[in-house]
Write an enzyme that holds these catalytic residues in place. Structure first.
Site, PDB file in Angstrom:
ATOM      1  N   LYS A 173       0.865  -1.195   0.000  1.00 35.15           N
ATOM      2  CA  LYS A 173       0.000   0.000   0.000  1.00 35.15           C
ATOM      3  C   LYS A 173       0.893   1.234   0.000  1.00 35.15           C
ATOM      4  O   LYS A 173       1.478   1.594   1.006  1.00 35.15           O
ATOM      5  CB  LYS A 173      -0.920   0.040   1.215  1.00 35.15           C
ATOM      6  CG  LYS A 173      -2.067   1.020   0.956  1.00 35.15           C
ATOM      7  CD  LYS A 173      -2.617   1.697   2.182  1.00 35.15           C
ATOM      8  CE  LYS A 173      -1.804   2.824   2.719  1.00 35.15           C
ATOM      9  NZ  LYS A 173      -1.726   4.035   1.865  1.00 35.15           N
ATOM     10  N   GLU A 248      10.387   1.539  10.070  1.00 36.05           N
ATOM     11  CA  GLU A 248      11.369   2.576   9.746  1.00 36.05           C
ATOM     12  C   GLU A 248      10.652   3.909   9.891  1.00 36.05           C
ATOM     13  O   GLU A 248       9.766   4.228   9.100  1.00 36.05           O
ATOM     14  CB  GLU A 248      11.895   2.375   8.330  1.00 36.05           C
ATOM     15  CG  GLU A 248      12.522   0.996   8.178  1.00 36.05           C
ATOM     16  CD  GLU A 248      13.307   0.810   6.893  1.00 36.05           C
ATOM     17  OE1 GLU A 248      12.991   1.478   5.909  1.00 36.05           O
ATOM     18  OE2 GLU A 248      14.225  -0.011   6.898  1.00 36.05           O
ATOM     19  N   CYS A 282      13.705  11.394   5.680  1.00 34.14           N
ATOM     20  CA  CYS A 282      13.859  11.027   7.093  1.00 34.14           C
ATOM     21  C   CYS A 282      15.302  11.215   7.561  1.00 34.14           C
ATOM     22  O   CYS A 282      15.562  11.394   8.740  1.00 34.14           O
ATOM     23  CB  CYS A 282      13.433   9.583   7.291  1.00 34.14           C
ATOM     24  SG  CYS A 282      14.312   8.463   6.180  1.00 34.14           S
ATOM     25  N   GLU A 384      10.240  16.351  14.818  1.00 39.90           N
ATOM     26  CA  GLU A 384      10.537  16.232  13.387  1.00 39.90           C
ATOM     27  C   GLU A 384       9.629  17.205  12.625  1.00 39.90           C
ATOM     28  O   GLU A 384       8.406  17.140  12.747  1.00 39.90           O
ATOM     29  CB  GLU A 384      10.272  14.799  12.912  1.00 39.90           C
ATOM     30  CG  GLU A 384      10.650  14.601  11.460  1.00 39.90           C
ATOM     31  CD  GLU A 384      10.250  13.232  10.907  1.00 39.90           C
ATOM     32  OE1 GLU A 384       9.125  12.798  11.148  1.00 39.90           O
ATOM     33  OE2 GLU A 384      11.092  12.614  10.221  1.00 39.90           O
TER      34      GLU A 384
HETATM   35  P1  NAD Z   1       2.531   8.391   7.578  1.00 37.95           P
HETATM   36  O1  NAD Z   1       2.897   7.612   8.779  1.00 37.95           O
HETATM   37  O2  NAD Z   1       1.477   9.405   7.681  1.00 37.95           O
HETATM   38  O3  NAD Z   1       2.096   7.433   6.376  1.00 37.95           O
HETATM   39  C1  NAD Z   1       2.925   6.388   5.912  1.00 37.95           C
HETATM   40  C2  NAD Z   1       2.070   5.316   5.279  1.00 37.95           C
HETATM   41  O4  NAD Z   1       1.264   4.730   6.301  1.00 37.95           O
HETATM   42  C3  NAD Z   1       1.091   5.815   4.219  1.00 37.95           C
HETATM   43  O5  NAD Z   1       0.998   4.874   3.183  1.00 37.95           O
HETATM   44  C4  NAD Z   1      -0.222   5.917   4.988  1.00 37.95           C
HETATM   45  O6  NAD Z   1      -1.358   5.805   4.170  1.00 37.95           O
HETATM   46  C5  NAD Z   1      -0.094   4.717   5.912  1.00 37.95           C
HETATM   47  N1  NAD Z   1      -0.908   4.780   7.129  1.00 37.95           N
HETATM   48  C6  NAD Z   1      -1.314   5.866   7.817  1.00 37.95           C
HETATM   49  N2  NAD Z   1      -2.036   5.499   8.899  1.00 37.95           N
HETATM   50  C7  NAD Z   1      -2.075   4.146   8.899  1.00 37.95           C
HETATM   51  C8  NAD Z   1      -2.656   3.177   9.771  1.00 37.95           C
HETATM   52  N3  NAD Z   1      -3.343   3.518  10.859  1.00 37.95           N
HETATM   53  N4  NAD Z   1      -2.494   1.878   9.473  1.00 37.95           N
HETATM   54  C9  NAD Z   1      -1.780   1.498   8.382  1.00 37.95           C
HETATM   55  N5  NAD Z   1      -1.224   2.371   7.522  1.00 37.95           N
HETATM   56  C10 NAD Z   1      -1.354   3.679   7.785  1.00 37.95           C
HETATM   57  O7  NAD Z   1       3.905   9.024   7.066  1.00 37.95           O
HETATM   58  P2  NAD Z   1       4.125   9.990   5.840  1.00 37.95           P
HETATM   59  O8  NAD Z   1       3.639  11.352   6.210  1.00 37.95           O
HETATM   60  O9  NAD Z   1       3.619   9.342   4.609  1.00 37.95           O
HETATM   61  O10 NAD Z   1       5.723   9.995   5.730  1.00 37.95           O
HETATM   62  C11 NAD Z   1       6.537  10.865   6.456  1.00 37.95           C
HETATM   63  C12 NAD Z   1       7.167  10.150   7.634  1.00 37.95           C
HETATM   64  O11 NAD Z   1       7.860   8.986   7.186  1.00 37.95           O
HETATM   65  C13 NAD Z   1       8.196  11.010   8.338  1.00 37.95           C
HETATM   66  O12 NAD Z   1       8.043  10.865   9.727  1.00 37.95           O
HETATM   67  C14 NAD Z   1       9.522  10.395   7.901  1.00 37.95           C
HETATM   68  O13 NAD Z   1      10.588  10.597   8.790  1.00 37.95           O
HETATM   69  C15 NAD Z   1       9.149   8.955   7.792  1.00 37.95           C
HETATM   70  N6  NAD Z   1      10.096   8.239   6.932  1.00 37.95           N
HETATM   71  C16 NAD Z   1      10.974   7.371   7.503  1.00 37.95           C
HETATM   72  C17 NAD Z   1      11.914   6.712   6.716  1.00 37.95           C
HETATM   73  C18 NAD Z   1      12.901   5.741   7.311  1.00 37.95           C
HETATM   74  O14 NAD Z   1      13.529   5.013   6.540  1.00 37.95           O
HETATM   75  N7  NAD Z   1      13.074   5.691   8.622  1.00 37.95           N
HETATM   76  C19 NAD Z   1      11.946   6.950   5.345  1.00 37.95           C
HETATM   77  C20 NAD Z   1      11.031   7.854   4.793  1.00 37.95           C
HETATM   78  C21 NAD Z   1      10.101   8.497   5.594  1.00 37.95           C
END
Ligand code: NAD
Length: 481
Positions: A173, A248, A282, A384
């Site tokens: 997803k 992650e 990130c 963040e």
């Molecule tokens: P997010 O957590 O809002 O969403 C990430 C994914 O999770 C999306 O596909 C979203 O639809 C899904 N999602 C949201 N709620 C969910 C739930 N309750 N159950 C299952 N899936 C759900 O994050 P974002 O805004 O898309 O991305 C930004 C964040 O990602 C930042 O905090 C960034 O640091 C982090 N990030 C981390 C890494 C890493 O490798 N550590 C890499 C890239 C981004």
């Protein structure tokens, strides 16, 4: 209007409910595509397809799986330009970054894991002529992959390539904010002849499509990249069902600059580390600690060079920073700048929304922002922000900067700039981070373990670590006599 569809059992389909979500081009603010607003019905279909495909896919010889993945890598490379343009339009990022780094990296992930499985072996432990133990690493079954919007195809491929290579079938997803390149990948998989059900891609929101994927009893492992708060929600669900889980999550990464560093290299790389992809990585270095003796000079040069960065049309090759992902996110980042001001911070440059002329007049652009004069414990230095905002902070001694660097709940990455190799190794050992870069940033060798500590994640992916996560380990003990 471009129409995006789910990929289930080798076919492109709309959501069963017939509902759609509008997708916006962040550089123009205009709706330009629609994706399925999938829900648990679509997830059920995709998981059933993956479960049905698993016996055959997992029993293929590694070489046969490898050949399919190599074909996908070739297809990504053959379509590099159209994927890069799509990624830039979907996300707002500069086309140059998608073209030179992200899409090539997606192909590399498939190629890397396609060939890694040809060289894999497992351990044997002999106990004289009485017992022989050996280790079987077997695919888990159906794996759920959930990925974010900031590096869409790059992070999707980082997860699904090793999962498929190890013999699992996947339901992925992608983020609802950046569905396009995942959809294009589905088309490439069909063209490459990937058997139906081996990979399924369900588009939609976290709540309606992500949560049912995590909860599904036939999904045996979840690999998630995204925000720390979402990671905690997912961890609660997977803990109660004992699913293998890799998380992650977010970061608030320190960049540490000693006076004896290669000044010009530290300056240019720390600016890149701060503002690459509009600060929406990130691994971005968002807290910069500078040794006191060079603080004034470094800060002045940092602000001067930041002001020279070009914020503009992502499709223009001269653009350094494109649009932020959404209006909501832009508002959130601007609110953080307001908080920084209330905390007593001095804004050296940026801090405001910017209007880009022409076709991008309605886009979500912001000037790169540099703030000083803030304490370690303030919100700006703790939370963040995930946008083009950094703080510059002075330090006097090595032990003092280690305390500052480790003083957040996050622990994803850190960068250290010094010509003293002993100091570099001392810091590498004590910094609380999953990755420490010395005199560089964002060098990502696919063989290396990747992940965070503290609230930045649980588990490691990358190289053998990924192949281990995506397999179940079994000890077989054989009595010889
Ligand atoms: P997010 O957590 O809002 O969403 C990430 C994914 O999770 C999306 O596909 C979203 O639809 C899904 N999602 C949201 N709620 C969910 C739930 N309750 N159950 C299952 N899936 C759900 O994050 P974002 O805004 O898309 O991305 C930004 C964040 O990602 C930042 O905090 C960034 O640091 C982090 N990030 C981390 C890494 C890493 O490798 N550590 C890499 C890239 C981004």
């Amino acid at each position: 209007m471009k129409i995006i569809r789910n990929y289930i059992s080798g076919e492109l389909r709309s959501a069963e409910s017939g509902a759609w979500i509008d997708s916006v081009n962040p550089a123009t603010g205009e709706i330009y595509s629609q994706l399925p607003d999938s829900d648990q019905t679509d997830i059920h279909l995709a998981v059933a397809a993956a479960k049905a495909a698993f016996p055959e896919w997992s029993s293929l010889q590694a070489e046969a799986r490898s050949n399919f993945l190599l074909k996908i890598a070739d297809a990504i490379e053959d379509n590099l330009e159209s994927l890069a343009v799509a990624e830039s339009i979907d996300n707002g990022k500069p086309l140059t970054a998608a073209r030179t780094l992200e899409i090539p990296r997606a192909a590399k992930s498939f190629r890397f894991f396609a060939t890694a499985i040809l060289h894999e072996s497992s351990e044997a432990h002999s106990a004289g002529n009485e017992m022989l133990n050996y280790t079987l690493r077997q695919p888990i079954g159906v794996v759920g992959s959930i990925s974010p919007w900031n590096l869409p195809l790059y992070l999707l491929s980082w997860k699904i390539a090793p999962a498929l290579a190890a013999g699992n079938c996947v339901v992925a997803k992608p983020s609802e904010l950046t569905p396009m390149t995942a959809y294009m990948l589905a088309q490439l998989c069909i063209d490459a002849g990937l058997p139906g059900g081996v990979l399924n891609i369900i588009q939609g929101t976290g709540i309606k499509a992500g949560a049912p994927l995590v909860e599904h009893s036939d999904v045996k492992a979840i690999t998630f990249t995204g925000g720390t708060k979402t990671g905690a929600t997912i961890a609660r669900t997977t803990a109660s069902t004992f699913k293998k889980t890799s998380l992650e999550l977010g970061g608030k990464n320190p960049t540490i600059i000693f006076a004896d560093c290669d000044y010009e290299k530290a300056l240019s790389t720390s600016i890149r580390a701060a503002f690459a992809n509009q600060g929406e990585i990130c691994l971005c270095g968002s807290r910069i600690y500078i040794e006191e003796s060079i603080f004034d000079r470094f800060s002045a040069d940092f602000a001067k060079n930041t002001k020279a960065l070009v914020v503009g049309d992502p499709l223009d090759d001269s653009t350094d920073l494109g649009a932020l992902i959404s209006n909501d996110h832009l508002e959130k980042v601007l609110h953080h700048v307001q908080i920084a001001r209330e905390e007593g911070g001095s804004v050296l440059c940026g801090g405001d929304r910017i209007s880009v002329e022409g076709r991008c007049a309605g886009g979500y652009f912001m000037r790169p922002t540099v703030i000083t004069n803030l304490p370690t414990q303030c919100t700006t230095n703790q939370e963040e922000i995930f946008g083009p905002v950094v703080t510059l902070n002075p330090f006097k001694t090595e032990s003092e900067v280690v305390k500052y660097a480790n003083a957040t709940k996050y622990g994803l990455s850190a960068s250290v700039w010094t010509s003293d190799v002993h100091c570099a190794h001392r810091l590498a050992a004590v910094l609380e981070a999953g990755v420490v870069w010395i005199n560089c940033w964002m060098e990502r060798d696919l063989r290396t373990p990747f992940g965070g500590v503290k609230h930045s994640g649980v588990g490691r992916e990358g190289g053998w670590e990924a192949l281990r996560f995506f397999t179940e380990t079994k000890n077989v003990c054989l009595a010889i006599s």
